[in-house]
Motif scaffolding. Structure first.
Motif, mmCIF file in Angstrom:
data_model
loop_
_atom_site.group_PDB
_atom_site.id
_atom_site.type_symbol
_atom_site.label_atom_id
_atom_site.label_comp_id
_atom_site.label_asym_id
_atom_site.label_seq_id
_atom_site.Cartn_x
_atom_site.Cartn_y
_atom_site.Cartn_z
ATOM 1 N N ARG A 130 6.055 -7.898 -3.889
ATOM 2 C CA ARG A 130 5.561 -6.845 -2.998
ATOM 3 C C ARG A 130 6.528 -5.671 -2.643
ATOM 4 O O ARG A 130 6.028 -4.484 -2.580
ATOM 5 C CB ARG A 130 5.201 -7.546 -1.561
ATOM 6 N N GLU B 78 4.487 -13.718 -5.892
ATOM 7 C CA GLU B 78 3.906 -13.765 -4.392
ATOM 8 C C GLU B 78 2.894 -12.958 -4.397
ATOM 9 O O GLU B 78 3.106 -12.121 -3.410
ATOM 10 C CB GLU B 78 4.886 -13.834 -3.783
ATOM 11 N N SER C 257 1.033 -11.811 -1.038
ATOM 12 C CA SER C 257 1.583 -10.964 -0.104
ATOM 13 C C SER C 257 0.846 -9.747 0.029
ATOM 14 O O SER C 257 1.307 -9.124 1.020
ATOM 15 C CB SER C 257 3.210 -11.110 -0.279
#
Length: 288
Positions: free
Chosen positions: A107, A138, A141
């Motif tokens: 992110r 991830e 996120s």
């Protein structure tokens, strides 16, 4: 306003195009990975599909619709980055990517801290991956768990646009916990239409974790005794398997701990033999 350093690995002279490799060698490398039986089958199926697509194109036939973008759903340490890197190399060997390299981001590499910052930041990450694979760790996120305004949505919109603009020149792999990735895919209709295939990375069982330790040991010229091997299997079996279980990462940490314990033990021997320096004994096993 300064931004935090992103986890984005831009190209350097050492991280450019992957070398030309044979498809058979790469499939052999895939087969040698510990565990991941379901992933190996899925990747092998994709390779065959893409080979057929290439043959149809070479024969002047229209190619069937086939998205190369993937979702990797699995807990940490289950080999997602390793397989993503190998996937890029496979696509280059198939002639479907011109470079085959992998850029890993999270992110922080895509989302800015103020208005107007996120779009260019995301575009730069995708541009660095052109000709290869952009691996978004991830990825969920980017979508707030409880909704609300967030720059992550702007990053997703930019990703969707660039996936369309560079549809033949970049592959996006979105990775994360199995229970979270549906939220990411559902955040934008463009994602759902492009990420049509999910590869599921199962946790390693105790025997597979022992194999990972043994592979690490062989690479550093250590050997496990039979008793050590059995004790290590018992150690992994007794560990709780919660969300934070480390899988392959844990196995590598255990190997490092065993070498450190062995070094301390051998240092106290009056005269260490060659076997003493190589063998990882039961007393070198980690304590619970």
């Amino acid at each position: 306003m300064p931004s935090s350093p992103p986890r984005c690995r831009p190209l350097t002279p050492q991280q450019g195009d992957v070398p030309d490799e044979s498809l058979d060698d790469l499939l052999g490398e895939l087969a040698e990975l510990v565990g991941l039986d379901r992933v190996k089958r899925d990747v092998s199926t994709l390779v065959k599909l893409m080979q057929t697509v290439r043959r149809r194109e070479e024969a002047g036939l229209p190619a069937p619709p086939l998205s190369r973008h993937l979702v990797f759903a699995g807990n940490p340490g289950t080999g997602k980055t390793t397989v993503a890197r190998l996937y890029g190399r496979l696509l280059k060997a198939l002639g479907l990517l011109r470079r085959g390299h992998l850029i890993e981001v999270d992110r922080s590499a895509l989302v800015g801290e103020y208005v107007g910052h996120t779009g260019p930041k995301t575009a730069a990450a995708v541009t660095s991956a052109l000709g290869g694979v952009l691996f978004i760790d991830e990825a969920y996120s980017l979508v707030p768990r409880f909704g609300g305004n967030d720059f992550g949505q702007e990053a997703i919109a930019t990703l969707v646009k660039m996936m369309e603009d560079h549809r033949d020149d970049v592959v996006i792999i979105a990775a994360g916990y199995p229970g979270e990735m549906d939220r990411f895919i559902g955040a934008n209709p463009g994602l759902a239409s492009r990420f049509t295939r999910t590869l599921h990375f199962d946790d390693y069982d105790s025997a597979e974790l022992v194999s990972i330790v043994e592979h690490q040991a062989a690479g550093h010229r250590y050997e496990l005794t039979d008793v050590s091997r059995a004790g290590l299997a018992d150690y992994f079996t007794a560990l709780p398997r919660g969300e934070g279980f480390g899988n392959g990462r844990l196995a590598r940490q255990v190997f490092q701990e065993m070498t450190e314990r062995q070094a301390q033990r051998v240092a106290e021997l009056p005269a260490a033999t060659g076997d003493d320096l190589v063998l990882l004994a039961p007393e070198d096993l980690p304590t619970r």
